[in-house]
Design a protein around this motif. Sequence first.
Motif, PDB file in Angstrom:
ATOM      1  N   ALA A 172       6.766  17.858  -5.457  1.00 38.05           N
ATOM      2  CA  ALA A 172       6.105  18.282  -7.414  1.00 38.05           C
ATOM      3  C   ALA A 172       6.929  17.125  -8.207  1.00 38.05           C
ATOM      4  N   ALA A 173       8.194  17.657  -8.141  1.00 37.72           N
ATOM      5  CA  ALA A 173       9.061  16.919  -9.729  1.00 37.72           C
ATOM      6  C   ALA A 173       9.038  15.291  -9.668  1.00 37.72           C
ATOM      7  N   LEU A 174       8.704  14.480  -8.545  1.00 37.32           N
ATOM      8  CA  LEU A 174       8.128  12.958  -8.075  1.00 37.32           C
ATOM      9  C   LEU A 174       6.957  12.523  -8.503  1.00 37.32           C
ATOM     10  N   ASP A 175       6.124  13.316  -7.637  1.00 36.05           N
ATOM     11  CA  ASP A 175       4.567  13.454  -7.732  1.00 36.05           C
ATOM     12  C   ASP A 175       4.387  12.892  -6.338  1.00 36.05           C
ATOM     13  N   ALA A 176       5.230  12.579  -5.285  1.00 27.98           N
ATOM     14  CA  ALA A 176       4.664  12.076  -4.386  1.00 27.98           C
ATOM     15  C   ALA A 176       5.320  13.260  -2.689  1.00 27.98           C
ATOM     16  N   PRO A 177       4.390  12.193  -1.762  1.00 25.76           N
ATOM     17  CA  PRO A 177       4.890  13.388  -0.987  1.00 25.76           C
ATOM     18  C   PRO A 177       6.104  13.308  -0.294  1.00 25.76           C
TER      19      PRO A 177
ATOM     20  N   LYS B 282       1.738  10.376   8.372  1.00 22.96           N
ATOM     21  CA  LYS B 282      -0.042  11.573   7.849  1.00 22.96           C
ATOM     22  C   LYS B 282       0.742  10.975   6.653  1.00 22.96           C
ATOM     23  N   ALA B 283       1.609  11.336   5.956  1.00 24.06           N
ATOM     24  CA  ALA B 283       1.827  11.342   4.849  1.00 24.06           C
ATOM     25  C   ALA B 283       1.748   9.946   4.521  1.00 24.06           C
ATOM     26  N   ILE B 284       2.434   8.624   4.838  1.00 23.01           N
ATOM     27  CA  ILE B 284       2.083   7.288   4.575  1.00 23.01           C
ATOM     28  C   ILE B 284       0.652   7.224   4.201  1.00 23.01           C
ATOM     29  N   GLU B 285      -0.570   7.314   4.935  1.00 21.42           N
ATOM     30  CA  GLU B 285      -1.434   7.372   5.413  1.00 21.42           C
ATOM     31  C   GLU B 285      -2.034   8.147   4.049  1.00 21.42           C
TER      32      GLU B 285
ATOM     33  N   ASP C 210       1.217  -1.267   0.115  1.00 21.40           N
ATOM     34  CA  ASP C 210      -0.066   0.357  -0.088  1.00 21.40           C
ATOM     35  C   ASP C 210       1.062   1.127  -0.225  1.00 21.40           C
ATOM     36  N   ALA C 211       2.086   0.863   0.926  1.00 21.18           N
ATOM     37  CA  ALA C 211       2.954   2.224   0.705  1.00 21.18           C
ATOM     38  C   ALA C 211       4.137   1.888   0.163  1.00 21.18           C
ATOM     39  N   VAL C 212       5.187   2.490  -0.728  1.00 17.81           N
ATOM     40  CA  VAL C 212       6.509   1.966  -0.403  1.00 17.81           C
ATOM     41  C   VAL C 212       7.304   3.504  -0.165  1.00 17.81           C
ATOM     42  N   VAL C 213       7.696   3.313   1.620  1.00 19.00           N
ATOM     43  CA  VAL C 213       8.766   4.463   2.148  1.00 19.00           C
ATOM     44  C   VAL C 213       9.713   4.154   1.692  1.00 19.00           C
ATOM     45  N   LEU C 214      10.495   5.311   0.538  1.00 11.96           N
ATOM     46  CA  LEU C 214      11.882   5.153   0.581  1.00 11.96           C
ATOM     47  C   LEU C 214      11.973   6.439   1.247  1.00 11.96           C
TER      48      LEU C 214
ATOM     49  N   LEU D 100       4.954   5.678  -3.880  1.00  9.69           N
ATOM     50  CA  LEU D 100       6.497   6.165  -2.731  1.00  9.69           C
ATOM     51  C   LEU D 100       5.300   7.661  -2.025  1.00  9.69           C
ATOM     52  N   VAL D 101       6.141   7.033  -0.900  1.00 11.96           N
ATOM     53  CA  VAL D 101       6.634   7.900   0.060  1.00 11.96           C
ATOM     54  C   VAL D 101       7.972   8.368   0.214  1.00 11.96           C
ATOM     55  N   ILE D 102       8.224   9.351   1.051  1.00  9.20           N
ATOM     56  CA  ILE D 102      10.429   9.697   0.552  1.00  9.20           C
ATOM     57  C   ILE D 102      10.178  10.449   1.552  1.00  9.20           C
TER      58      ILE D 102
END
Lengths: 97, 590
Positions: free
Chosen positions: B133-138, B155-158, B81-85, B109-111
């Motif tokens: 914005a560039a990666l289109d991910a939080p 929060k970002a993961i949720e 459901d999420a890949v936390v990088l 992705l969540v970075i």
Amino acid sequence: MNLAQLPVGDTARVVTLSVSIDLAQRLVALGLRRDSVITVLRRGWLGGPLQLRVGGTEIMLRRAAAQQIEIIAIDMQTKAQTATQAPTEMNPAEVIP
Amino acid sequence: MKRIALVGMPNTGKSTLFNRLTGGTARVANWPGLTVELACSRILLGAQMVQVFDLPGIYDLTGGAEDEQVAQRFLSEASLDAVVLVLNACQLDRQLALALQLKALGAPLVICLNMHDEAKRAGISIDVAALSAALDAPVQLLSAKYGHGLAECKKAIEGIFSQPAQKIDFSHIPHTANSANLHAREKQLFERCVQQAPTLNEGATARLDRLVLHPWLGLPLFILMMLALFQLTYAIGTPLQDLLEAGLTWFKDSALLPATASLPSFWQGIIVSGLFDGVSTVLTFAPIIFLFFCLMSVIEDSGYFARAAFMMDGLMSRMGLDGRGFVMLMMGFGCNVPAIMGTRVIRDHKARLLTMLTIPFSLCSARLQIFLFLSGALFSPTHAPWVVLSLYLASILIAMLTAVLFKAKFKSNEPFALELPPYRLPLLTHIWRRGWGEARDFLRLATTMIVLGVVLVWLLTNFPNPQHSYAAIISDFLAPVLRPIGIESTLSIALIFGFVAKEVVLGALSVITGHEGAALATQLSHTLDPVSAYSFMLFSLIYIPCISAIAAIKKESKSNLYTVFSMTWSLGLAWMVSFVFYQSARLLGF
């Protein structure tokens, strides 16, 4: 000139990586790529590895591998410019053991 | 239940984030088809139960290293459901490629830009909004070590749980070593989003390195560090062990013996001298393992370990080992068991097996007790220190000889380029967690084998009766093999005891001969001469360290074949070395 020949404290630009694919991939991931700027900080004793700085990362690399990395030394003038930009404490020449 | 995974390069503080998220409640989990255990934990995130996996650190999504394949396989098989990088905020110049790659593969992705505190100190400023914005991910700034930014990360993961879970398809990914395009994009992104002082402000690390890696001071400093490590382990560990032993003895005398008094002597023996003593053996190792790994964690987290490996690598690479192996070999002089477990820092399986093959020859503190006693009993006070020193040298030589002989068989495929992280202050909770985790794993995985070994030795040495036991029969049987190396039957029974732990050899000798302490020394000096005593010491040094070390080898190699091979090699080599020594000494007329 290859990376193993670069004197301690000097900076160079990477031209080619002729190491094995696996090592090339690891080096690329560590930031050591074509065109990256690299500084030799130190050489290990007894033919030990080199301590290098590339970007925000310091790595150790064995000399045999370093011999397979072709580089162009960045000339003194460019280096002098970088040195004046940098805080004096970080002058690479100071890191010579 | 939602499922998320933490992904990142080594040295990005991924595990620290994992521990922060989960409160250190990790369990190891087996994923079907993976040879490596993954740390896994369930946590409550908002209103949802979430299963968190900590993947091994990877440099590259297309890499061929064992860890990298584990991570690839997991990412391609598990619906996430999420890949936390997790990226090191100080090293974005080379780590953003991983984000670009994962994004291109469509990962949810969540970075997390970890070590934000270090980046700030180094004068790095990051345009988080532009990067996001560039990666289109939080994208979230984080200092997992101090817990800053953690709530926002959660929060970002949720926030991305609204997307459907997915597997990652690796079939079309280009090989990174050739993808100039990826790195061009990485460079562009880095230049656009990250502002950096002309050179990193790394003064403290550079200054410390000048001392720590000094051509002449570096080595004495390393030896001093190792000595301090042993001294600390034993200074704190021995009282703990004594306390534990006192408690166990109290339990044995006041509870176990009365409770088993009515049982037939066989059952009382097997419970008290077999099972209970076996459990005691395991338990008394626990404090040493705990402390050792606490200190090991300090050495690793501080960044010193990588420096020690750097210093010793020149020497070790000639023997097919690397600098990390040397550090572990040194640790083995304290106790082989944690040193064998500690080889885990070497990620390549074969390189690790080779290092593990050499460690049992490190003269550990338990063997030192025997050698100090015997050399004191049989050699003059002027000779005794040289005898012990020669055994240390033999220990190092044999370990190195083993490495040289087998380096072709266990050839490392690891691309050898190690990162030298900046010096950092280790975190107390992390130190504690490491020590506790290793001690717990050791107890969990080694107890059965050690207890069985102790029970077996008890049976061998007490049946049919203590005077004519199976052990005596075995030692009579082995006499033709042991006589040529000068070991008589009393001593060979002691060797069978030594299989349990080298600490009990002296005790066994006093039981067998009926003498203790000084009387035992006199008794031995009547039955042994210096040549056969030295031969016995050589044999004790090289043959199997102890049942706990074997259990550790089995636990770490996960291979019965390798464990048997390691034992056979030790036994065979012990005999050969003692034979050559004993026979040539006799030939020369000693």
